[in-house]
Design a protein around this motif. Structure first.
Motif, short mmCIF file in Angstrom:
data_model
loop_
_atom_site.label_atom_id
_atom_site.label_comp_id
_atom_site.label_asym_id
_atom_site.label_seq_id
_atom_site.Cartn_x
_atom_site.Cartn_y
_atom_site.Cartn_z
N UNK A 126 20.22 85.33 -154.50
CA UNK A 126 21.36 86.21 -154.24
C UNK A 126 21.27 87.43 -155.14
N UNK A 127 21.73 88.57 -154.66
CA UNK A 127 21.77 89.76 -155.50
C UNK A 127 23.18 90.35 -155.49
N UNK A 128 23.46 91.16 -156.51
CA UNK A 128 24.77 91.78 -156.65
C UNK A 128 24.74 93.17 -156.01
N UNK A 129 25.44 93.32 -154.90
CA UNK A 129 25.60 94.61 -154.22
C UNK A 129 27.11 94.83 -154.06
N UNK A 130 27.77 95.02 -155.20
CA UNK A 130 29.22 94.91 -155.20
C UNK A 130 29.95 96.01 -154.45
N UNK A 131 29.32 97.17 -154.25
CA UNK A 131 30.01 98.23 -153.52
C UNK A 131 30.29 97.83 -152.07
N UNK A 132 29.52 96.91 -151.54
CA UNK A 132 29.78 96.43 -150.17
C UNK A 132 31.09 95.65 -150.10
N UNK A 133 31.64 95.29 -151.26
CA UNK A 133 32.89 94.53 -151.30
C UNK A 133 34.07 95.40 -151.73
N UNK A 134 33.82 96.68 -151.98
CA UNK A 134 34.88 97.59 -152.41
C UNK A 134 35.74 97.95 -151.19
N UNK A 187 20.78 102.60 -157.46
CA UNK A 187 20.46 101.72 -156.33
C UNK A 187 21.71 101.20 -155.60
N UNK A 188 22.81 100.98 -156.33
CA UNK A 188 24.04 100.54 -155.66
C UNK A 188 24.53 101.59 -154.65
N UNK A 189 24.43 102.85 -155.05
CA UNK A 189 24.90 103.93 -154.19
C UNK A 189 23.99 104.11 -152.98
N UNK A 190 22.69 103.99 -153.20
CA UNK A 190 21.77 104.09 -152.07
C UNK A 190 21.96 102.92 -151.11
N UNK A 191 22.19 101.74 -151.66
CA UNK A 191 22.47 100.59 -150.79
C UNK A 191 23.73 100.83 -149.97
N UNK A 192 24.75 101.36 -150.61
CA UNK A 192 26.00 101.67 -149.92
C UNK A 192 25.78 102.65 -148.78
N UNK A 193 25.02 103.72 -149.04
CA UNK A 193 24.77 104.73 -148.01
C UNK A 193 24.01 104.15 -146.82
N UNK A 194 22.99 103.34 -147.11
CA UNK A 194 22.21 102.73 -146.03
C UNK A 194 23.05 101.74 -145.23
N UNK A 195 23.90 101.02 -145.93
CA UNK A 195 24.77 100.02 -145.28
C UNK A 195 25.74 100.70 -144.32
N UNK A 196 26.24 101.87 -144.71
CA UNK A 196 27.23 102.56 -143.89
C UNK A 196 26.58 103.43 -142.81
N UNK A 284 19.13 91.76 -147.35
CA UNK A 284 20.13 92.78 -147.66
C UNK A 284 19.61 93.78 -148.69
N UNK A 285 18.86 93.27 -149.65
CA UNK A 285 18.37 94.11 -150.75
C UNK A 285 17.21 95.01 -150.35
N UNK A 286 16.47 94.63 -149.33
CA UNK A 286 15.19 95.28 -149.01
C UNK A 286 15.29 96.78 -148.74
N UNK A 287 16.23 97.27 -147.91
CA UNK A 287 16.26 98.71 -147.62
C UNK A 287 16.40 99.59 -148.85
N UNK A 288 17.29 99.24 -149.77
CA UNK A 288 17.49 100.07 -150.96
C UNK A 288 16.32 99.95 -151.92
N UNK A 289 15.69 98.78 -152.01
CA UNK A 289 14.50 98.63 -152.85
C UNK A 289 13.38 99.53 -152.33
N UNK A 290 13.21 99.54 -151.01
CA UNK A 290 12.20 100.41 -150.39
C UNK A 290 12.50 101.89 -150.67
N UNK A 291 13.78 102.26 -150.56
CA UNK A 291 14.15 103.66 -150.72
C UNK A 291 13.93 104.15 -152.15
#
Length: 310
Positions: A126-134, A187-196, A284-291
């Protein structure tokens, strides 16, 4: 009540994990850090066993399992970024689930190996991507999905968090260990952008320095200008006058998205999701790690879509 252990308990983010373990009604049985400045444990789990050497920590976990029938359910990982991969493997070898801080790994190919190891293990990563829970970020994602615009959104994202000279002297200042500021603070912000807004279609880097970076992303649903900095001199004048060391700002089609409140209080919610089997995983973590890997290895180009701070 689940049994937790924590590696990196002297680190900056560890108290959020200790609080989350406590608030979800679980127990910390052991902690590890090469630094022994871990008085924070007294506020949460004063009876937890503490070690400064991985070998003794490993032996202790094994002894608890074999002699006292006490199994480790989760291992929380708050160590420097370049060690995450190794410590996730340790968790899985110990028969535990891993809860790892961002970034899960520095290099995308490590995810493939971890996936293979996870499939061979009884534990889950599991990884912490807390902005997805904001709540405000969830509301923005729902709005984008509801509107189904034909044109792309225009997004400006700024994150400035002042850091002293210690930052560059520590492991965080070494790109090979931290991944640089795009990884370590972005990375949290990039994950958020890709998620949205969907997958990356184009990536450019305009500014590339040790303490600040800027660039442009073309996503499926958005054009994004981004700026990251740890230089206090880049803070807006108003923030400096008020003694505020952090500035988060996101504009979507000219509308400000406020998500500063509650930003640091989402680890407990993350743990609640993980304990229900709903945590964020390797996929879930892969797109932002790649970016962020791509950003780290991009050559700087001349300014095009200029960020408003530049």
């Amino acid at each position: 009540m689940k049994n937790f252990a924590l590696i990196g308990v002297a680190g900056y983010v560890a108290p959020r994990h200790l609080k989350a373990i406590k608030e979800t009604g679980n127990n910390l049985i052991a902690a590890l850090d090469k630094s022994d400045s871990v008085g924070v444990l007294d506020s949460y789990f004063p009876d937890a066993d503490f070690f400064v050497e991985l070998e003794r920590f490993d032996r202790h976990i094994e002894k608890l399992k074999r002699k006292e029938n006490t199994c480790l359910d989760y291992l929380s990982i708050c160590t420097p970024n370049y060690l995450h991969d190794s410590h996730i493997r340790f968790a899985l070898r110990s028969g535990a689930n891993a809860i790892c801080e961002k970034p899960l790994v520095l290099n995308p190919w490590n995810l493939d190996v971890l996936e293979a190891i996870e499939n061979e293990s009884k534990g889950k990563i599991n990884t912490i991507l807390q902005l997805r829970l904001h709540p405000d970020i969830i509301a923005l994602k729902e709005k984008v999905e509801r509107e189904k615009k034909n044109e792309k959104y225009d997004v400006d994202l700024t994150y400035i968090t002042s850091r002293g000279s210690w930052y560059q002297t520590s492991w965080k200042g070494e790109e090979s260990k931290s991944g640089g500021i795009a990884t370590n603070i972005g990375i949290h912000f990039f994950d958020m952008l890709l998620w949205i807004f969907g997958e990356v279609q184009e990536c450019r880097v305009y500014l590339k320095e040790k303490d600040k970076m800027s660039g442009y992303l073309e996503l499926e649903k958005a054009r994004v200008r981004w700026y990251l900095s740890i230089d206090k001199n880049t803070l807006p004048k108003k923030n400096r006058e008020l003694g505020q060391n952090i500035y988060r700002h996101m504009m979507v089609d000219g509308e400000e998205i406020e998500f500063s409140d509650g930003f640091t209080d989402l680890h407990t919610k993350s743990y609640e999701y993980i304990l229900k089997g709903k945590g964020f995983d390797l996929l879930d973590a892969k797109p932002s790690v790649n970016l962020v890997y791509d950003i780290r290895n991009k050559e700087r180009v001349n300014f095009g879509e200029k960020h408003f701070l530049l």
